[in-house]
Write a protein that holds these residues in place. Structure first.
Motif, PDB file in Angstrom:
ATOM      1  N   LEU A 249    -101.309  -7.263  -3.951  1.00  0.00           N
ATOM      2  CA  LEU A 249    -102.549  -7.845  -3.424  1.00  0.00           C
ATOM      3  C   LEU A 249    -103.754  -7.428  -4.263  1.00  0.00           C
ATOM      4  CD1 LEU A 249    -101.966  -7.412   0.421  1.00  0.00           C
ATOM      5  CD2 LEU A 249    -101.877  -9.538  -0.904  1.00  0.00           C
ATOM      6  N   VAL A 250    -103.742  -6.131  -4.673  1.00  0.00           N
ATOM      7  CA  VAL A 250    -104.833  -5.660  -5.532  1.00  0.00           C
ATOM      8  C   VAL A 250    -104.812  -6.411  -6.854  1.00  0.00           C
ATOM      9  CG1 VAL A 250    -105.692  -3.687  -6.836  1.00  0.00           C
ATOM     10  CG2 VAL A 250    -104.992  -3.389  -4.459  1.00  0.00           C
ATOM     11  N   GLN A 251    -103.592  -6.597  -7.404  1.00  0.00           N
ATOM     12  CA  GLN A 251    -103.479  -7.317  -8.673  1.00  0.00           C
ATOM     13  C   GLN A 251    -103.933  -8.762  -8.526  1.00  0.00           C
ATOM     14  OE1 GLN A 251     -99.541  -7.315 -10.293  1.00  0.00           O
ATOM     15  NE2 GLN A 251    -100.197  -7.998 -12.314  1.00  0.00           N
ATOM     16  N   MET A 252    -103.539  -9.383  -7.404  1.00  0.00           N
ATOM     17  CA  MET A 252    -103.962 -10.766  -7.169  1.00  0.00           C
ATOM     18  C   MET A 252    -105.479 -10.864  -7.029  1.00  0.00           C
ATOM     19  SD  MET A 252    -100.992 -11.985  -4.495  1.00  0.00           S
ATOM     20  CE  MET A 252    -101.868 -13.505  -4.096  1.00  0.00           C
ATOM     21  N   ALA A 253    -106.067  -9.820  -6.407  1.00  0.00           N
ATOM     22  CA  ALA A 253    -107.516  -9.858  -6.184  1.00  0.00           C
ATOM     23  C   ALA A 253    -108.292  -9.556  -7.451  1.00  0.00           C
ATOM     24  CB  ALA A 253    -107.899  -8.857  -5.100  1.00  0.00           C
ATOM     25  N   THR A 254    -107.669  -8.896  -8.437  1.00  0.00           N
ATOM     26  CA  THR A 254    -108.406  -8.479  -9.639  1.00  0.00           C
ATOM     27  C   THR A 254    -107.898  -9.136 -10.914  1.00  0.00           C
ATOM     28  OG1 THR A 254    -106.929  -6.575  -9.904  1.00  0.00           O
ATOM     29  CG2 THR A 254    -108.939  -6.237  -8.609  1.00  0.00           C
ATOM     30  N   THR A 255    -106.929 -10.068 -10.804  1.00  0.00           N
ATOM     31  CA  THR A 255    -106.318 -10.670 -11.984  1.00  0.00           C
ATOM     32  C   THR A 255    -106.506 -12.187 -11.970  1.00  0.00           C
ATOM     33  OG1 THR A 255    -104.660  -8.915 -12.018  1.00  0.00           O
ATOM     34  CG2 THR A 255    -104.184 -10.882 -13.311  1.00  0.00           C
ATOM     35  N   ASP A 256    -106.780 -12.713 -13.134  1.00  0.00           N
ATOM     36  CA  ASP A 256    -106.883 -14.161 -13.285  1.00  0.00           C
ATOM     37  C   ASP A 256    -105.479 -14.769 -13.313  1.00  0.00           C
ATOM     38  OD1 ASP A 256    -108.374 -16.657 -13.989  1.00  0.00           O
ATOM     39  OD2 ASP A 256    -107.141 -16.462 -15.798  1.00  0.00           O
ATOM     40  N   ALA A 257    -105.233 -15.722 -12.438  1.00  0.00           N
ATOM     41  CA  ALA A 257    -103.872 -16.264 -12.288  1.00  0.00           C
ATOM     42  C   ALA A 257    -103.396 -16.984 -13.545  1.00  0.00           C
ATOM     43  CB  ALA A 257    -103.827 -17.219 -11.093  1.00  0.00           C
ATOM     44  N   LEU A 258    -104.259 -17.644 -14.275  1.00  0.00           N
ATOM     45  CA  LEU A 258    -103.853 -18.434 -15.430  1.00  0.00           C
ATOM     46  C   LEU A 258    -103.526 -17.561 -16.641  1.00  0.00           C
ATOM     47  CD1 LEU A 258    -103.448 -21.115 -16.935  1.00  0.00           C
ATOM     48  CD2 LEU A 258    -105.942 -21.120 -17.398  1.00  0.00           C
ATOM     49  N   THR A 259    -104.413 -16.594 -16.916  1.00  0.00           N
ATOM     50  CA  THR A 259    -104.282 -15.835 -18.163  1.00  0.00           C
ATOM     51  C   THR A 259    -103.643 -14.458 -17.994  1.00  0.00           C
ATOM     52  OG1 THR A 259    -106.485 -14.861 -17.900  1.00  0.00           O
ATOM     53  CG2 THR A 259    -106.347 -16.978 -19.023  1.00  0.00           C
ATOM     54  N   GLY A 260    -103.599 -13.953 -16.768  1.00  0.00           N
ATOM     55  CA  GLY A 260    -103.080 -12.609 -16.559  1.00  0.00           C
ATOM     56  C   GLY A 260    -104.060 -11.520 -16.914  1.00  0.00           C
ATOM     57  N   ALA A 261    -105.253 -11.903 -17.379  1.00  0.00           N
ATOM     58  CA  ALA A 261    -106.296 -10.933 -17.678  1.00  0.00           C
ATOM     59  C   ALA A 261    -107.051 -10.599 -16.387  1.00  0.00           C
ATOM     60  CB  ALA A 261    -107.256 -11.493 -18.725  1.00  0.00           C
ATOM     61  N   TYR A 262    -107.872  -9.551 -16.443  1.00  0.00           N
ATOM     62  CA  TYR A 262    -108.713  -9.244 -15.282  1.00  0.00           C
ATOM     63  C   TYR A 262    -109.620 -10.429 -14.978  1.00  0.00           C
ATOM     64  CZ  TYR A 262    -107.436  -4.278 -15.415  1.00  0.00           C
ATOM     65  OH  TYR A 262    -106.759  -3.106 -15.378  1.00  0.00           O
ATOM     66  N   ASN A 263    -109.881 -10.662 -13.688  1.00  0.00           N
ATOM     67  CA  ASN A 263    -110.905 -11.626 -13.326  1.00  0.00           C
ATOM     68  C   ASN A 263    -112.250 -10.906 -13.236  1.00  0.00           C
ATOM     69  OD1 ASN A 263    -110.807 -10.232 -10.901  1.00  0.00           O
ATOM     70  ND2 ASN A 263    -109.739 -11.862  -9.777  1.00  0.00           N
ATOM     71  N   ARG A 264    -113.285 -11.596 -12.776  1.00  0.00           N
ATOM     72  CA  ARG A 264    -114.613 -10.979 -12.754  1.00  0.00           C
ATOM     73  C   ARG A 264    -114.642  -9.747 -11.842  1.00  0.00           C
ATOM     74  NH1 ARG A 264    -120.369 -13.234 -13.485  1.00  0.00           N
ATOM     75  NH2 ARG A 264    -119.250 -14.720 -14.761  1.00  0.00           N
ATOM     76  N   LYS A 265    -113.953  -9.831 -10.687  1.00  0.00           N
ATOM     77  CA  LYS A 265    -113.906  -8.669  -9.785  1.00  0.00           C
ATOM     78  C   LYS A 265    -113.210  -7.493 -10.462  1.00  0.00           C
ATOM     79  CE  LYS A 265    -113.863  -6.280  -5.895  1.00  0.00           C
ATOM     80  NZ  LYS A 265    -113.078  -5.135  -6.324  1.00  0.00           N
TER      81      LYS A 265
END
Length: 411
Positions: A249-265
């Motif tokens: 859940l933490v990874q889903m909340a902090t990871t961009d689904a398309l690229t696997g990189a961190y998202n803004r959060k």
């Protein structure tokens, strides 16, 4: 079938097995031992003749060990019977301490209404029977002959007592007056107390007793231990599952689904940690902001699927060519942010230049190639985080204005 269903079916199966283990514990824990009066076991007649009596005894032709005897009145307490010697030397007998019941396959005829069954236990604590035969403890029970049903009688060893006359004759201490069955050297079947004079017939065919490999208490304790172990295992598995799910859940909340990189959060969390490390230890910190050149044209001419392929491919390309301390995130659209900890400005520029060349040379599929522009800025004591990001963004703008596909720093 999911893990939950597999576990519940396994739990149901274990429950059924536990019920069966409790219900059929006697059959599971016990084995029947059989002793027959053959050549391997010494069986002999016994009578009051050894006490000066004149009882007549003789072997009969019956199956098993048949004894016929006639009680006479020379001895005060006339008796006769059958003695089974488990050890002719009266030293090492049977350990029946864990046995509860003994079954005797016995035919009896005679005027006495009771019989005695005696288990003679040998121990140095109260004398050696090989020196004085009566020194072996007399554990006995007196049964009614009517209890012999179908040629078999079963006796419970918990109902045996120690003969008073034996304790008095050998001056046995009271603490030794309890029945003992750990070294039974002889089993005797004799006429009962005050047996009438007359003719008697005994036919001993076999002796049976149940050997219990494990006590019932230990068996139940084993079952409970298994359940306790499974409960602990289940709790551990649940904790691992919850921890894994929490990480997901933490990874889903902090990871961009398309690229696997961190998202803004995720990038915000990374930046807070990096700035805290810089403030505490003054380790150098740089931001590299990169933007794909003319990305809109890729979507317009090749389609959004090709654009997604470029975004995912660029993120993978960058991750595979940076250090473990460098963290990549997707800041938005076609813009990425690389956080370089323990990295000075010149080193960060070199990393950006390396990545720029890799992107420009990379084939993103079907001959699709793109370039990217980079803006680099370094943290110092005079600028907060928002100004550092603004400096990187300004450097990126200058790279775009200078013709794209280049690296520009705020130095």
């Amino acid at each position: 079938m999911g893990f939950k269903w597999r576990f519940e079916y396994s739990l149901l199966l274990l429950l059924l097995l536990s019920v069966a283990a409790v219900r059929f514990s006697d059959a599971l824990l016990q084995q029947v031992r059989v002793i027959t009066p053959d050549g391997a076991i010494r069986v002999e007649p016994m009578s009051d003749r050894r006490n000066g009596g004149n009882t007549e005894v003789s072997r009969g032709p019956g199956q098993g060990f048949e004894l016929r005897c006639t009680l006479h009145d020379r001895f005060r307490y006339p008796y006769c019977g059958v003695a089974v010697r488990f050890d002719p030397q009266l030293v090492k007998g049977l350990d029946l301490s864990e046995v509860r019941r003994i079954r005797l396959w016995l035919d009896y005829a005679g005027p006495a209404s009771t019989l005695k069954i005696q288990l003679r236990n040998a121990s140095p604590a109260y004398g050696l029977p090989q020196q004085e035969e009566d020194a072996a403890k007399y554990n006995h029970i007196e049964i009614n002959t009517a209890s012999i049903q179908g040629g078999m009688v079963e006796v419970d060893l918990r109902n045996f007592v120690v003969a008073n006359w034996w304790m008095q004759q050998f001056h046995i201490a009271p603490q030794l007056g309890r029945p003992e069955f750990d070294n039974v050297v002889t089993l005797e079947v004799v006429t009962g107390t005050e047996a009438p004079l007359g003719d008697y017939r005994f036919v001993l065919k076999k002796i049976e007793y149940d050997v219990q490999y494990l006590s019932t208490e230990h068996w139940y304790l084993l079952i409970m231990s298994i359940w306790l172990g499974l409960a602990l295992l289940y709790l551990l598995m649940r904790l691992v599952h919850l921890q894994t799910r929490s990480q997901q859940l933490v990874q889903m909340a902090t990871t961009d689904a398309l690229t696997g990189a961190y998202n803004r959060k995720g990038l915000e969390d990374v930046l807070q940690q990096a700035v805290a490390d810089w403030r505490e230890h003054r380790h150098p910190l740089c931001l590299v902001l990169l933007d794909i050149d003319h990305f809109k044209a890729v979507n317009d001419t090749r389609g959004h699927q090709a654009g997604d392929r470029v975004l995912a491919g660029l993120a993978e390309l960058v991750r595979s060519h940076v250090r473990g301390q460098d963290l990549l995130g997707r800041w938005g659209g076609e813009e990425f942010l690389l956080v370089c900890r323990d990295t000075g400005l010149m080193q960060a520029v070199a990393i950006a230049e390396k990545l720029r060349a890799l992107v420009a040379e990379h084939d993103f599929g079907d001959g699709l190639r793109v370039t990217a522009s980079f803006g680099v800025a370094a943290m110092n004591s005079e600028r907060p985080l928002d100004q550092l990001f603004a400096a990187a963004d300004t450097a990126l703008y200058r790279a775009k204005a200078a013709g794209r596909n280049r690296v520009t720093s705020d130095a």
